[in-house]
Motif scaffolding. Structure first.
Motif, short mmCIF file in Angstrom:
data_model
loop_
_atom_site.label_atom_id
_atom_site.label_comp_id
_atom_site.label_asym_id
_atom_site.label_seq_id
_atom_site.Cartn_x
_atom_site.Cartn_y
_atom_site.Cartn_z
N VAL A 68 27.12 16.64 18.71
CA VAL A 68 27.23 17.42 17.48
C VAL A 68 27.05 18.90 17.80
O VAL A 68 26.06 19.30 18.43
CB VAL A 68 26.15 17.01 16.44
N LEU A 69 28.02 19.70 17.37
CA LEU A 69 27.91 21.16 17.45
C LEU A 69 27.69 21.70 16.05
O LEU A 69 28.48 21.41 15.14
CB LEU A 69 29.20 21.76 18.03
N VAL A 70 26.62 22.46 15.86
CA VAL A 70 26.37 23.12 14.59
C VAL A 70 26.55 24.63 14.79
O VAL A 70 25.84 25.24 15.57
CB VAL A 70 24.96 22.83 14.06
N ASN A 71 27.53 25.20 14.10
CA ASN A 71 27.79 26.64 14.17
C ASN A 71 27.11 27.31 12.98
O ASN A 71 27.61 27.26 11.86
CB ASN A 71 29.29 26.92 14.13
N ASN A 72 25.97 27.94 13.25
CA ASN A 72 25.18 28.47 12.15
C ASN A 72 24.83 29.94 12.30
O ASN A 72 24.39 30.57 11.34
CB ASN A 72 23.90 27.65 12.00
N ALA A 73 25.00 30.52 13.47
CA ALA A 73 24.61 31.92 13.67
C ALA A 73 25.37 32.81 12.69
O ALA A 73 26.56 32.63 12.45
CB ALA A 73 24.90 32.35 15.10
#
Length: 260
Positions: A94-99
């Motif tokens: 899982v990749l979470v792009n949150n920046a």
């Protein structure tokens, strides 16, 4: 035929043994803690030492986490995040792009090049770089999930400055284009669109700028600020097997703000 009980068990929010990316503050921190509590091994990527505190909290509860410190708009840091995850945990699930950063609520005519370029670089280019770096590993495995953090601003044009609004509209394009391209390979890409969230993100404001006066009237209906863990729970759901047929979706998480 699969037993219905077994199917239900498989689709729980259970990330035991899976590897996930998170961050050290705000929604990213809450997401890292949420995934770790559900059994995931987490790489905590953050621009400063905030990641160390999140890792300590994860380890105290028996979880596993590793840090990567740096600016995610830097390709070298992006490569390190993905390499650390794959090399240390045996893969990426899982990749979470949150920046993200907020510009001042600057209208287009008030916006200078530096603010525009920095906003686009952090809010849109960094998720693109991370997605591009992660995809070969996800596609090779034939499974996995990416969850992007868009914004209520992604769905309208009247609640934030131009640079932030454009960057978050771009996240929708990145989410939908990537989801369509890989939907038959087992990799899902979705996004959450939060409204106001209680985090430490900073909002600048240029003196005399048009934006603040114009946008203020539209922000009056924002309602209560969400807690970061409410967003984390939604992100975990979209990344889980419980959302196995949800792909290319931008899910508003803002207590009905868009319905006002």
């Amino acid at each position: 035929m699969e037993n219905p009980h077994e199917r239900h068990h498989r689709r729980r929010l259970d990330f035991t043994g899976k590897s996930v990316t998170g961050a050290g503050s705000g929604i990213g921190r809450a997401t890292a803690l949420s995934f770790a509590a559900q059994g995931a091994k987490v790489v905590v990527a953050d621009i400063n030492a905030n990641g160390a505190a999140a890792i300590k909290e994860i380890e105290i509860t028996g979880g596993t986490a590793l840090p990567v410190t740096g600016d995610l708009s830097d390709q070298t840091v992006v490569d390190k995040v993905i390499a650390t995850t794959v090399d240390s945990f045996g893969g990426l699930d899982v990749l979470v792009n949150n920046a993200g950063i907020m510009d001042g609520p600057d209208a287009t005519g008030d916006l200078d090049d530096a603010v525009w370029e920095r906003s686009i670089r952090i809010n849109l280019t960094a998720p693109f770089l991370l997605t591009r770096a992660a995809l070969p590993h996800l596609l090779r495995a034939g499974k996995g999930a990416i969850v992007n953090t868009a914004s209520a601003t992604s769905l309208r044009g009247s609640v934030a400055g131009t640079a932030y609004t454009v960057s978050k509209h771009g996240i929708i394009g990145l989410t939908k284009a990537t989801a369509v391209q890989h939907r038959d390979i087992g990799v899902r890409i979705n996004a959450v669109a939060p409204g106001g969230v209680q985090t430490n993100i900073q909002i600048g404001e240029s003196e005399g700028a048009v934006g603040p006066a114009v946008f203020a009237a539209y922000q009056n209906n924002i309602g209560r600020l969400a807690q970061a863990d409410e967003l984390a729970a939604t992100i975990a759901f979209l990344a889980s097997d419980a959302a196995s047929d949800i792909n290319g979706v931008v899910l508003p998480v803002h207590n009905g703000w868009s319905a006002v």
